[in-house]
Design an enzyme around this catalytic site. Structure first.
Site, PDB file in Angstrom:
ATOM      1  N   LYS A  71       0.819  -1.224   0.000  1.00 32.78           N
ATOM      2  CA  LYS A  71       0.000   0.000   0.000  1.00 32.78           C
ATOM      3  C   LYS A  71       0.854   1.278   0.000  1.00 32.78           C
ATOM      4  O   LYS A  71       0.495   2.269  -0.621  1.00 32.78           O
ATOM      5  CB  LYS A  71      -0.949  -0.003   1.200  1.00 32.78           C
ATOM      6  CG  LYS A  71      -2.061  -1.042   1.087  1.00 32.78           C
ATOM      7  CD  LYS A  71      -3.019  -0.965   2.264  1.00 32.78           C
ATOM      8  CE  LYS A  71      -4.065  -2.071   2.170  1.00 32.78           C
ATOM      9  NZ  LYS A  71      -5.041  -2.030   3.254  1.00 32.78           N
ATOM     10  N   ASP A 101     -10.155   2.472   2.689  1.00 32.05           N
ATOM     11  CA  ASP A 101     -10.264   1.628   3.892  1.00 32.05           C
ATOM     12  C   ASP A 101     -10.986   2.362   5.028  1.00 32.05           C
ATOM     13  O   ASP A 101     -11.888   1.812   5.662  1.00 32.05           O
ATOM     14  CB  ASP A 101      -8.871   1.205   4.386  1.00 32.05           C
ATOM     15  CG  ASP A 101      -8.308   0.016   3.614  1.00 32.05           C
ATOM     16  OD1 ASP A 101      -9.093  -0.725   2.998  1.00 32.05           O
ATOM     17  OD2 ASP A 101      -7.078  -0.168   3.650  1.00 32.05           O
TER      18      ASP A 101
HETATM   19  P1  NAP Z   1      -0.204  -4.124   7.898  1.00 27.90           P
HETATM   20  O1  NAP Z   1      -0.059  -2.734   7.424  1.00 27.90           O
HETATM   21  O2  NAP Z   1       0.807  -5.150   7.465  1.00 27.90           O
HETATM   22  O3  NAP Z   1      -0.251  -4.111   9.509  1.00 27.90           O
HETATM   23  C1  NAP Z   1      -0.233  -5.305  10.252  1.00 27.90           C
HETATM   24  C2  NAP Z   1      -0.570  -5.004  11.709  1.00 27.90           C
HETATM   25  O4  NAP Z   1      -0.608  -6.260  12.439  1.00 27.90           O
HETATM   26  C3  NAP Z   1       0.474  -4.137  12.422  1.00 27.90           C
HETATM   27  O5  NAP Z   1      -0.174  -3.350  13.403  1.00 27.90           O
HETATM   28  C4  NAP Z   1       1.354  -5.201  13.100  1.00 27.90           C
HETATM   29  O6  NAP Z   1       2.074  -4.729  14.220  1.00 27.90           O
HETATM   30  C5  NAP Z   1       0.310  -6.173  13.550  1.00 27.90           C
HETATM   31  N1  NAP Z   1       0.863  -7.486  13.854  1.00 27.90           N
HETATM   32  C6  NAP Z   1       1.367  -8.392  12.976  1.00 27.90           C
HETATM   33  N2  NAP Z   1       1.777  -9.488  13.641  1.00 27.90           N
HETATM   34  C7  NAP Z   1       1.522  -9.256  14.966  1.00 27.90           C
HETATM   35  C8  NAP Z   1       1.714 -10.008  16.160  1.00 27.90           C
HETATM   36  N3  NAP Z   1       2.264 -11.234  16.133  1.00 27.90           N
HETATM   37  N4  NAP Z   1       1.354  -9.463  17.352  1.00 27.90           N
HETATM   38  C9  NAP Z   1       0.803  -8.213  17.395  1.00 27.90           C
HETATM   39  N5  NAP Z   1       0.583  -7.462  16.299  1.00 27.90           N
HETATM   40  C10 NAP Z   1       0.948  -7.978  15.095  1.00 27.90           C
HETATM   41  O7  NAP Z   1      -1.646  -4.722   7.491  1.00 27.90           O
HETATM   42  P2  NAP Z   1      -3.049  -3.963   7.328  1.00 27.90           P
HETATM   43  O8  NAP Z   1      -3.290  -3.608   5.915  1.00 27.90           O
HETATM   44  O9  NAP Z   1      -3.124  -2.874   8.341  1.00 27.90           O
HETATM   45  O10 NAP Z   1      -4.065  -5.158   7.672  1.00 27.90           O
HETATM   46  C11 NAP Z   1      -4.218  -5.631   8.997  1.00 27.90           C
HETATM   47  C12 NAP Z   1      -5.317  -6.684   9.054  1.00 27.90           C
HETATM   48  O11 NAP Z   1      -6.555  -6.103   8.645  1.00 27.90           O
HETATM   49  C13 NAP Z   1      -5.121  -7.883   8.134  1.00 27.90           C
HETATM   50  O12 NAP Z   1      -5.605  -9.027   8.802  1.00 27.90           O
HETATM   51  C14 NAP Z   1      -5.999  -7.594   6.931  1.00 27.90           C
HETATM   52  O13 NAP Z   1      -6.459  -8.772   6.292  1.00 27.90           O
HETATM   53  C15 NAP Z   1      -7.159  -6.878   7.608  1.00 27.90           C
HETATM   54  N6  NAP Z   1      -7.849  -5.939   6.694  1.00 27.90           N
HETATM   55  C16 NAP Z   1      -9.192  -6.083   6.544  1.00 27.90           C
HETATM   56  C17 NAP Z   1      -9.866  -5.199   5.712  1.00 27.90           C
HETATM   57  C18 NAP Z   1     -11.340  -5.358   5.531  1.00 27.90           C
HETATM   58  O14 NAP Z   1     -11.856  -4.788   4.574  1.00 27.90           O
HETATM   59  N7  NAP Z   1     -12.045  -6.064   6.385  1.00 27.90           N
HETATM   60  C19 NAP Z   1      -9.183  -4.164   5.040  1.00 27.90           C
HETATM   61  C20 NAP Z   1      -7.804  -4.039   5.246  1.00 27.90           C
HETATM   62  C21 NAP Z   1      -7.156  -4.938   6.082  1.00 27.90           C
HETATM   63  P3  NAP Z   1       3.628  -4.264  14.063  1.00 27.90           P
HETATM   64  O15 NAP Z   1       3.591  -2.838  13.582  1.00 27.90           O
HETATM   65  O16 NAP Z   1       4.176  -4.408  15.431  1.00 27.90           O
HETATM   66  O17 NAP Z   1       4.265  -5.196  13.055  1.00 27.90           O
END
Ligand code: NAP
Length: 272
Positions: A71, A101
């Site tokens: 992104k 989003d």
């Molecule tokens: P991202 O930018 O890669 O962020 C990932 C997040 O997860 C960060 O806050 C990261 O923390 C945290 N994380 C990863 N592993 C972790 C662990 N073991 N313990 C604690 N925190 C952890 O991803 P994103 O785009 O924000 O997406 C996040 C989630 O939302 C995904 O599951 C995605 O599928 C979902 N999502 C859903 C929608 C929807 O439309 N429903 C839309 C977008 C995303 P750190 O900074 O510490 O790594």
């Protein structure tokens, strides 16, 4: 509609994308409106995702959804700050980028809890990734405080910079955050299939709190299950997925698609 040399191509790009529900959602809407277009999932594993995105534009792709981990790279290609999840090319090849989003989450929240503006003053967002940040920005003007808690504290601090009513919390403060919030939004990967969730401190939630999880595989995460058992209003990740997608579809085609039809199709796709 048969695929010809004139058929417009749209795609979701990211790594991984094999689990994405976006092709089902967008191809359903494309069929609803008899559009000459097709939407596919393209896995992009590259040290240079920006070149790949520019190349897709050169091939005449009409639009892209961009997901983890590209992104930020997409925003650079589109010449906008932060992170984007939608890219849109005009007939002349001009590119514009958007992030749907945050607004997608707001639409899902309003759909599931129409009175949320009266109920929510203090928000806790768990996760400072692209999705958590977008949601924090979208909610911030409508509430008193937004707390962002993240495993990596520095990322939470980055996320709150520029949002006047937002504060970063350390992961050790998760319990305090849960106890103080009227709306909790889980926006990390925790609880997704293959990513065990911690024991969320749902017992500390205020009576009347709303608990949202943007993870949608599974639809009923451990967090939502615990919150539902406590009698709290819960919101699953499907609403945000559909509303962010509907906003993207409207940007590409100028048509507002049918939310209820998408929900039916996606629930069928998610059924075991
Ligand atoms: P991202 O930018 O890669 O962020 C990932 C997040 O997860 C960060 O806050 C990261 O923390 C945290 N994380 C990863 N592993 C972790 C662990 N073991 N313990 C604690 N925190 C952890 O991803 P994103 O785009 O924000 O997406 C996040 C989630 O939302 C995904 O599951 C995605 O599928 C979902 N999502 C859903 C929608 C929807 O439309 N429903 C839309 C977008 C995303 P750190 O900074 O510490 O790594």
């Amino acid at each position: 509609m048969s695929i010809t040399a004139k058929t417009k191509l749209l795609a979701v790009i990211g790594d991984p994308v094999g689990h994405s529900l976006s092709p089902i959602m967008h191809n359903g809407w494309i069929a609803d409106h008899g559009l000459d277009a097709v939407y596919v999932a393209l896995p992009l594993r590259s040290d240079d995702p920006e070149s790949a995105m520019r190349a897709l534009g050169q091939f005449g792709v009409k639009g892209l959804n961009v997901t983890v981990p590209h992104k930020e790279a997409a925003a650079r290609v589109a010449g906008v700050a932060g992170a984007i999840n939608v890219m849109c090319w005009s007939e002349e090849g001009a590119l514009t980028g958007f992030n749907t989003d945050g607004l997608g989450f707001m639409h899902a929240l309003s759909e599931a809890a129409p009175d949320w503006r009266m109920r929510v003053k203090r928000v806790l967002i768990v996760g400072a990734g692209g999705a958590g940040r977008g949601i924090a920005q979208a909610l911030s003007p409508h509430v008193d405080t937004v707390h962002i808690v993240n495993r990596t504290f520095a990322r939470a601090e980055e996320a709150v910079a520029g949002i006047s009513n937002a504060r970063a919390l350390k992961w050790e403060d998760l319990e305090r955050g849960f106890g103080a919030a009227d709306l909790i939004v889980q926006a990390t990967i925790l609880g997704m299939e293959g990513h065990a969730a911690p024991d969320w401190p749902v017992g500390l939630c205020r009576a009347g709190a709303i608990v949202a999880d943007i993870v949608y595989r599974p639809l009923e995460t451990d967090l939502l299950c615990a919150a539902r058992a406590r009698g709290l209003l819960v919101i699953d990740g499907l609403g945000m997925l559909i509303h962010q997608g509907a906003l993207a579809f409207e940007l590409w085609f100028g048509i507002r698609p049918d939310i209820a039809k998408a929900r039916e199709r996606l629930l069928a796709a998610l059924a075991p």
